[in-house]
Design a protein around this motif. Sequence first.
Motif, PDB file in Angstrom:
ATOM      1  N   LEU A 143       0.834  -1.196   0.000  1.00  0.00           N
ATOM      2  CA  LEU A 143       0.000   0.000   0.000  1.00  0.00           C
ATOM      3  C   LEU A 143       0.871   1.249   0.000  1.00  0.00           C
ATOM      4  CD1 LEU A 143      -3.089   0.601   0.297  1.00  0.00           C
ATOM      5  CD2 LEU A 143      -2.449   1.444   2.517  1.00  0.00           C
ATOM      6  N   SER A 203       2.600   4.418  -0.288  1.00  0.00           N
ATOM      7  CA  SER A 203       1.889   5.362  -1.113  1.00  0.00           C
ATOM      8  C   SER A 203       2.363   5.452  -2.527  1.00  0.00           C
ATOM      9  CB  SER A 203       2.006   6.716  -0.482  1.00  0.00           C
ATOM     10  OG  SER A 203       3.358   7.051  -0.420  1.00  0.00           O
ATOM     11  N   LEU A 226      -1.442 -11.698  -1.014  1.00  0.00           N
ATOM     12  CA  LEU A 226      -2.312 -10.590  -0.618  1.00  0.00           C
ATOM     13  C   LEU A 226      -1.505  -9.501   0.082  1.00  0.00           C
ATOM     14  CD1 LEU A 226      -5.184 -12.703   0.955  1.00  0.00           C
ATOM     15  CD2 LEU A 226      -4.955 -11.931  -1.389  1.00  0.00           C
ATOM     16  N   VAL A 283      -3.883  -5.226   4.609  1.00  0.00           N
ATOM     17  CA  VAL A 283      -5.320  -5.575   4.689  1.00  0.00           C
ATOM     18  C   VAL A 283      -5.494  -6.903   5.407  1.00  0.00           C
ATOM     19  CG1 VAL A 283      -7.448  -5.531   3.412  1.00  0.00           C
ATOM     20  CG2 VAL A 283      -5.380  -4.717   2.345  1.00  0.00           C
ATOM     21  N   ARG A 302      -4.606   5.104  -3.693  1.00  0.00           N
ATOM     22  CA  ARG A 302      -3.525   4.302  -3.100  1.00  0.00           C
ATOM     23  C   ARG A 302      -3.161   4.723  -1.689  1.00  0.00           C
ATOM     24  NH1 ARG A 302       1.095   2.339  -7.358  1.00  0.00           N
ATOM     25  NH2 ARG A 302      -0.358   1.474  -8.852  1.00  0.00           N
ATOM     26  N   CYS A 303      -4.075   5.400  -0.993  1.00  0.00           N
ATOM     27  CA  CYS A 303      -3.797   5.756   0.391  1.00  0.00           C
ATOM     28  C   CYS A 303      -4.754   4.976   1.288  1.00  0.00           C
ATOM     29  CB  CYS A 303      -3.975   7.251   0.613  1.00  0.00           C
ATOM     30  SG  CYS A 303      -2.827   8.251  -0.333  1.00  0.00           S
ATOM     31  N   ILE A 304      -4.747   5.269   2.588  1.00  0.00           N
ATOM     32  CA  ILE A 304      -5.726   4.686   3.501  1.00  0.00           C
ATOM     33  C   ILE A 304      -5.968   5.705   4.593  1.00  0.00           C
ATOM     34  CG2 ILE A 304      -4.106   3.518   5.050  1.00  0.00           C
ATOM     35  CD1 ILE A 304      -6.167   1.107   4.912  1.00  0.00           C
ATOM     36  N   VAL A 350     -13.038   0.342   6.485  1.00  0.00           N
ATOM     37  CA  VAL A 350     -12.111  -0.259   5.517  1.00  0.00           C
ATOM     38  C   VAL A 350     -12.667  -1.596   5.036  1.00  0.00           C
ATOM     39  CG1 VAL A 350      -9.792  -1.200   5.198  1.00  0.00           C
ATOM     40  CG2 VAL A 350     -10.098   0.896   6.486  1.00  0.00           C
ATOM     41  N   ILE A 366      -7.249  -2.439  -2.598  1.00  0.00           N
ATOM     42  CA  ILE A 366      -6.392  -1.705  -1.673  1.00  0.00           C
ATOM     43  C   ILE A 366      -5.142  -1.214  -2.407  1.00  0.00           C
ATOM     44  CG2 ILE A 366      -4.938  -3.550  -0.752  1.00  0.00           C
ATOM     45  CD1 ILE A 366      -6.885  -1.259   1.529  1.00  0.00           C
ATOM     46  N   VAL A 397     -10.757  -9.982   0.549  1.00  0.00           N
ATOM     47  CA  VAL A 397      -9.484  -9.588  -0.059  1.00  0.00           C
ATOM     48  C   VAL A 397      -8.868 -10.768  -0.807  1.00  0.00           C
ATOM     49  CG1 VAL A 397      -8.002  -9.987   1.950  1.00  0.00           C
ATOM     50  CG2 VAL A 397      -7.361  -8.291   0.311  1.00  0.00           C
ATOM     51  N   ALA A 430      -8.153 -10.742  -4.837  1.00  0.00           N
ATOM     52  CA  ALA A 430      -6.818 -10.970  -5.369  1.00  0.00           C
ATOM     53  C   ALA A 430      -6.822 -12.096  -6.388  1.00  0.00           C
ATOM     54  CB  ALA A 430      -5.858 -11.298  -4.237  1.00  0.00           C
TER      55      ALA A 430
END
Lengths: 338, 327
Positions: free
Chosen positions: A3, A5, A136, A140, B61-63, B249, B259, B305, B309
């Motif tokens: 993830l 950035s 994965l 997450v 692409r952030c959270i 989320v 994600i 998820v 994927a």
Amino acid sequence: MSLASTDTKATGRQLPDRLKTPLHRFLISWELLLLCVAVAVFILNSFASPYFLDPWNLSDATFNFTEKAMIAFAMALLIISGEIDLSVASIIALTSTAMGFAVQMGADTPLLVLIGLCVGLACGAFNGLLVTGFGLPSIVVTIGTMSLFRGISYIVLGDKAYTGYPSNFAFFGQGYVWWVISFEFVLFALLAVLFAVILHRTNFGRAVFVIGNNPVGALFSGIQVARVKFTLFLLTGVMSGVAAICLTSRLGATRPSIAFGWELEVVTMVVLGGVSILGGSGSIPGVVIAAFVMGMVTFGFGLLNVPGIVMSIFIGLLLIAVIALPRVARQLLARRKA
Amino acid sequence: MIRSLMKSREMILAAAILLLTAAIAYRFPAFVAPSNLARVFNDTAPLIILALGQMAVILTRCIDLSVAANLALTGMVVAMLNVAMPGLPIPVVLVVAIGLGALMGLANGLLVWKLDIPPIVVTLGTMTIYRGIIFVISGGEWINAHEMSDTFKAFPRQVGLGLPVLSWIAILVVAGFAVLVSRTALGRAFYAVGGNPHAAVYTGINVGFTQCAAYVFSGALAGLAGYLWVARYAVAYVDIAAGFELEVVAACVIGGISIAGGVGSVGGALLGALFLGIVKNALPVVNISPFWQLAISGSAIIIAVAFNATSSRAKGRVILKKAEHAL
């Protein structure tokens, strides 16, 4: 972390700098800066309260960081390899619940320790399997297992607590090995050396850095990327199990809310120790000093009667400031050169 | 045609929701009474509102892990404002809530944009900072129903056209977001930035600005939800919505929002939130203790998820098969 950035911006990874001597390198290093902070905090603390310098008091202060630091060592390796585990606090909860359950069945200390280690290992294996087996993103997956593991503790415990641990189990969290030196502190020191050797002196540690810097490159150079990452998740799981044994023993009770929010403090400790959150660089000595800094800071706040949640403001600010600092400095330097 | 429909994540999710509801209705027919379904939707409204903001952030692409803390802080501030000035009209309260939330989102966004700090670190940090600030400003005290004015509490519950205002706001936000992401340059930029940041730069999109804008949206919606939450439950305290960021989320991930950025739809986020809302509301109905909820939402994240994927792995030129996994 997949993830992380930005592919567009320059990453925080740095190749090892070619300085003349190890001493020279140390003198401009992050670790030295941290060490100065640690000393400053220590001196400030001794002014904050007349009781601070009492040896028993100082020994008590170590409990503020030893358990978190045990996880932080393994987490440092994991973050250097470019992954993260946000489920560590929940692994503690699940492990502690399993041990509590075993106590109700009449299990004795050796069995409890075995259960603690095995549950930690199993949780780590579960995370590792999901991340490496299915490819994965770890952030997450571990957000998911974070709710899952703690959720199981809530299912088992509800709003109750498990107590009644055998008296010799208390040694792990309350015992002293040599006068004021606690068992936990000795364990912390041994693990620090062990992890420092693993990361800085073995091929495995070398592989961890290579994977963090360039996973595809690592694969093409013959490193078993998936296997290394899986091992790192196992390590983090086991260390969470060890921390759970110490914490449960120290508290003498298991509640489902045990170690709530620790994942943040562990990540903060690792990042404060100079490990790049994007992977590829960092050191165990840095994490050790960061552990001392954070432990002393929380202890100092405690001496001043600052409530825990206000302390968390400080930890949050510390986390952001520590990562921002080198970037701001670099930007300022670049501006001056231009 | 049918095949492409079958493949669409929204269809699969919608089918899963229908199956789930049918299974519950088989045992407990009262669950699918229109009035009860409306109640379930109303309960899920805050989650829907937050999930849409989170979607914008994840697309780039952030959270944003600070949404629940943002919600709680805004809720506490407007509640305290209400105690200090009970006569303040609702539109002003709304503006304050949205503005304050947007400000907190801006703080996240600027740290990500200007200082280049990884989003997860920023929002983990601000999450604890915002929660801590609630304690500092409130002194750990609760603000209870009797301290809040009646107009303040009544607004989200007023019923118009058969649904409470809270539900209507969620519907408006969904509609607004659908327009935003499909019809505006900024909305398309969210996808472009998440899909391929390098290409986005070459097409003249400012990546950092777009990410910052997504954070501001997420923050503003969290602020809005903060007022609605506090007014609806008529109580404000430090731990309000603790852990809710995970549910948000989760709603996005279940809704098929990748994600890794750049993939996802408003419909997906809506369905993801509804799925969790139905599970949450059905637990007491089917006699499962609420303690199960955390484990269920955790499992739902992991399954979703894993499903994402395996079904959406890019089919590029594979030189070395394992290299895909390594990334």
